[in-house]
Scaffold this active site. Structure first.
Site, PDB file in Angstrom:
ATOM      1  N   ASP A 263     -63.338  12.902  -4.622  1.00  0.00           N
ATOM      2  CA  ASP A 263     -64.550  13.065  -5.434  1.00  0.00           C
ATOM      3  C   ASP A 263     -64.198  13.528  -6.848  1.00  0.00           C
ATOM      4  O   ASP A 263     -63.194  14.226  -7.046  1.00  0.00           O
ATOM      5  CB  ASP A 263     -65.534  14.057  -4.784  1.00  0.00           C
TER       6      ASP A 263
ATOM      7  N   GLU B 199     -64.367  18.245  -2.670  1.00  0.00           N
ATOM      8  CA  GLU B 199     -63.591  19.381  -3.174  1.00  0.00           C
ATOM      9  C   GLU B 199     -64.312  20.035  -4.341  1.00  0.00           C
ATOM     10  O   GLU B 199     -64.343  21.255  -4.468  1.00  0.00           O
ATOM     11  CB  GLU B 199     -62.187  18.930  -3.605  1.00  0.00           C
TER      12      GLU B 199
END
Lengths: 418, 418
Positions: free
Chosen positions: A99, A164
C-alpha cells in the site's frame, strides 16, 4: 567482479521494468489488488510457495494491537511466498508493504503521480521509495540466488502485505496466520542506513469547540480556530519536552527523533460565521523505549494542563486515538542479525553502514512485539521523498540493496551443500 | 390606546402563525421557493401588485457590483409587491431577504433548527431574527394600515429578495429592474436600534502552501498549518490597526467596529504527512467611510509585508476575493428618513431610540450606492443570535417594530385625503 554482482548488472533492465509496472498500479488503501497481482506473478515465476488471502476482520478485531478504520479487507489480498530451505538453517522474513499513501496536492507533482518514468537514474512515482523499490530489491535478491544455483538451508518468507500505512493489519494478519522466523528485514526507505530501533507512532484526533456568532460581531462568539491554535502550540511544547529527553546515540543525527505532526485541520462552515468546531488529526512519535500507553498518557496530561490555563478549553477539547498505530521496537546493537546485515553492506560497498534509530514507525514493531521476531529496517528508498510530491527512487540503490540482501540471506540462512 | 396599537394586539396570533410557517421553510441558498410562496400568498391577500421573477444571471454579470458563486437563479424567485399610493407623496421601499445561512453544527441546537417553536414569548429557528421576523413586521405594518382604512400618498414597495447572505444579487436585481424610492427601511436584526450607517464586507480566501514530507521526518517539510497561523496573526494585527482608526461616535459602543473573521479552515490530506496546503476563508468588514477597493488594497499590503518577513510566505500565499460582498453606506444623521424613524420609535416606545453604526453589511449598501436610495436599517431581531445556534426572536418586538414602521410609513409617505 563476482557472479552475484555480475548478475545484478545484467538484470538491471528487468528490475527497472518490474518496479515501473509496480509503481504504475496506484495501490492506495483499498486499491491494492492489481499491484499484488504483479507480485503474485513474479513469485510464481520464482516458484515460491504462494499463500494469498484476504485478512479476516473478525479475527483481527480480537487482537489488542489491531487498529483499522476499515470494516472489510475484501478485494485487498495479503501475499506471502515461501522459498523453502533444505533444513537446519535460520529462517528469514523479507517483509514489504504494497500500500501507498495518497498523492497529496497533485499540482505539486511535475508529472502524473503514478508515472513510473525513469530519468537520470531515478524512477518516479508515489510508492517508488515507500516502498516498492524495496519490494523489488527483495524479489531480485531471491531471483539472484536462484539464478546462481544457490540453495539456502533456512526458509525465506517473502511478504507483500496491505495496510502498513494505516496501522499494520496486513503484517498482523500474517503473524496470526502463523508466519514466524529467526529474523526479519524490512526494506522501507532508509537511504541505505540500518535501523535496528523502530519508532512507534499513534494517530490522534483533537476536536476543539468554539461558539458560533455572526462574523460581523465576532466578539460574541469564540473562534474554534483561535482555540485550536492554542492546542497546536501546546503540542509543539509537548514535542520539545519529549525530544529533549532522547539521549540514544542512534538518534544523534536526527533533528526531531519523535515528532508530533499535525497532518490535517478542518473547521468552520461559513466565511461569515465564527467557526464553532475545528478538528486536528496527526501523528505522534513513540520512542523505542516507551510504551504506546505512556505516550498516550503524556498527551492527555498536556491537554488537561492546557485546560487549567484556559477555562474555555477545559470543557471544549476532545482527544481520541484512531486509525493507524505503530509499535516501537528495539534490537540490541550486538544482535547477530545486525552483524549479518552490517557484513553484507560492507561486502558490497566496501565501507561501514550508518546505523541509526528509525524516524518513523514500520511493521517492525508488530513483528518484534507480537511475533517475537528480531527485525532490522534497511532499504534503498529515499526517506525525504516518502509521502512527498515527486517521490522517486535511485535505481542503482535498488540493485545495491538487493545485492546486500542476497549476501545477508546467504549469511543468515546458510548455504546448503550441493 | 389608539386604533393602530389595538390592531396589533388583536393580530398577534396571526403574526406569530405567519412567522412560524415562514421559519419552518428552510430557505437556505437555492432553497428559497417555498418560503417565497408564503410571502406571495400574503401579498396577494393584501392586494399588492405582485412582481415575481427569477433574476437573470447574464444581465447581472454585467454589473460591477454583482458577485455570486451561483451560475443560475432558476427556482429562486425574487418577490416585489407594490402598494400604490394615491400620488404626491414620498415613496418607501421595505426591503427584506428570504434567504438564511446554514444551521451550522446541529448538535449545538436544542431543537430542530427549523422548528418555529414558541416558548416564553420567543419564536425559535434559523431565520427567526435574520430576518423573517423583520419580513413579518413589514407585512403586518401594511396590513395594519389597510385594516384601519388608511391610504398613503406615496408608493410602498415591499421586497422579499434572495441572496442577501451571499452578496446581494436579489436586491441588485430589483434595482436593475427599476425599483426606486425616496427612502428604504430594512428590518435586519438590530435589537431595535437604528442604523443609518452600514458596514460593508468582503469574503476573502487565502491559500497557504507548504511542503509535504513524512510526518516522522516533519523537519524535511514546511507545515502549511504553521504557516497559516502566521497569516492568521497577521490578520489579527491588521484588524487591530483598522479598528484603532475608527472614531465615529456611532461606533462608540461596538467592541470591534470592522472585524476580520476567519470562518473556515481546511488543510492537509493525511495524518502522517506534513500538510502542503491550507485554505482560510473569511469575512473582512469595510468601514462606512472607505471603499471596497481601499479595504482590499490594505489586506493585500499586509500580506505582502508578511512576505517580506517570512521568505517562505513570499511566494506561497494567494489572496482572492470571492462570493459575497456588501457595500458600505452612510446616511447623515440629520436626514429626514432618520428623523421619521426616530419619531415613529418615540411614538410607540415613549423614549429615544439608540442610534449606531451597523456591525455588519446589508443590502443597504447596494440600495444606497447603486440605487441612490437613502436607507435605514432597523428591525426586531436579536443581533447576537443571527447565524448562531438556537436563533430566536422576541415576538413582542416583532409587533412593536411593525407598529413603528406603520407610523414611519404614515409620516414618510403621507396620508391621502379620505
Amino acid at each position: 567482479m563476482n557472479d552475484l554482482h555480475r548478475w545484478f548488472i545484467k538484470q538491471k533492465k528487468g528490475g527497472i521494468e518490474l518496479l515501473r509496472r509496480l509503481v504504475q498500479e496506484a495501490s492506495t488503501q483499498t486499491n491494492e489488488a492489481t499491484a499484488q497481482a504483479l507480485i503474485i506473478e513474479k513469485c510464481r515465476q520464482l516458484q515460491l510457495e504462494l499463500d494469498i488471502w484476504e485478512p479476516e476482520i473478525e479475527q483481527l478485531k480480537k487482537h489488542p494491537y489491531f487498529v483499522s478504520a476499515r470494516t472489510s479487507f475484501r478485494h485487498s489480498p495479503n501475499v506471502v511466498a515461501v522459498w523453502k530451505g533444505t533444513g537446519g538453517g535460520r529462517s528469514l522474513i523479507l517483509n514489504s508493504h504494497i500500500d501507498v499513501v495518497p498523492e497529496g496536492d497533485v499540482t505539486q507533482w511535475a508529472a502524473d503521480p503514478y508515472s513510473g518514468k525513469v530519468e537520470d537514474g531515478k524512477l518516479y512515482g508515489r510508492g517508488a521509495s515507500d516502498m516498492k523499490g524495496g519490494t523489488v530489491a527483495l524479489l531480485l535478491a531471491i531471483e539472484a540466488l536462484q539464478a546462481l544455483g544457490i540453495r539456502l538451508k533456512g526458509d525465506v518468507i517473502f511478504q507483500s502485505v496491505i495496510e502498513e500505512e494505516s496501522g499494520g493489519a496486513g503484517t498482523l494478519a500474517a503473524i496470526l496466520r502463523g508466519y514466524r522466523a529467526d529474523g526479519a528485514i524490512i526494506p522501507e526507505p532508509t537511504d541505505m542506513k540500518l535501523f535496528p530501533k523502530q519508532q512507534g507512532s499513534l494517530w490522534f484526533r483533537i476536536t476543539v469547540r468554539g461558539k458560533s456568532a455572526h462574523g460581523g460581531t465576532r466578539y460574541e462568539g469564540v473562534s474554534a480556530i483561535e482555540k485550536a491554535w492554542t492546542v497546536v502550540r501546546c503540542l509543539q511544547q509537548l514535542e520539545t519536552k519529549r525530544n529533549e529527553r532522547i539521549d540514544d546515540p542512534l538518534y544523534a543525527h536526527v533533528p526531531i527523533p519523535i515528532p508530533i505532526n499535525i497532518g490535517t485541520i478542518r473547521g468552520g462552515t461559513w466565511p461569515s460565521s465564527v467557526p464553532d468546531c475545528v478538528v486536528l488529526e496527526g501523528r505522534m512519535g513513540v520512542a523505542p523505549n516507551e510504551t504506546i500507553e505512556q505516550a498516550k498518557q503524556e498527551m492527555k496530561e498536556a491537554l488537561c494542563a492546557l485546560g487549567e490555563q484556559d477555562a474555555w478549553l477545559q470543557s471544549n477539547i476532545e482527544l481520541e486515538w484512531f486509525g493507524a498505530q505503530w509499535l516501537p521496537s528495539s534490537l540490541e546493537v550486538t544482535h547477530p542479525l545486525l552483524q549479518t546485515m552490517t557484513k553484507a553492506y560492507r561486502q558490497v560497498k566496501g565501507e561501514d553502514p550508518i546505523i541509526e534509530a528509525a524516524p518513523w514507525g514500520t511493521d517492525g514493531g508488530l513483528l518484534t512485539q507480537v511475533g517475537a521476531i528480531p527485525t532490522i529496517v534497511f532499504g534503498p528508498g529515499t526517506t525525504a521523498v516518502a509521502h512527498y510530491p515527486n517521490e522517486y527512487i535511485d535505481i542503482d540503490r535498488v540493485l545495491e540493496a538487493a545485492e546486500m540482501i542476497a549476501y545477508a540471506m546467504i549469511d543468515w540462512c546458510g548455504v546448503a551443500e550441493r
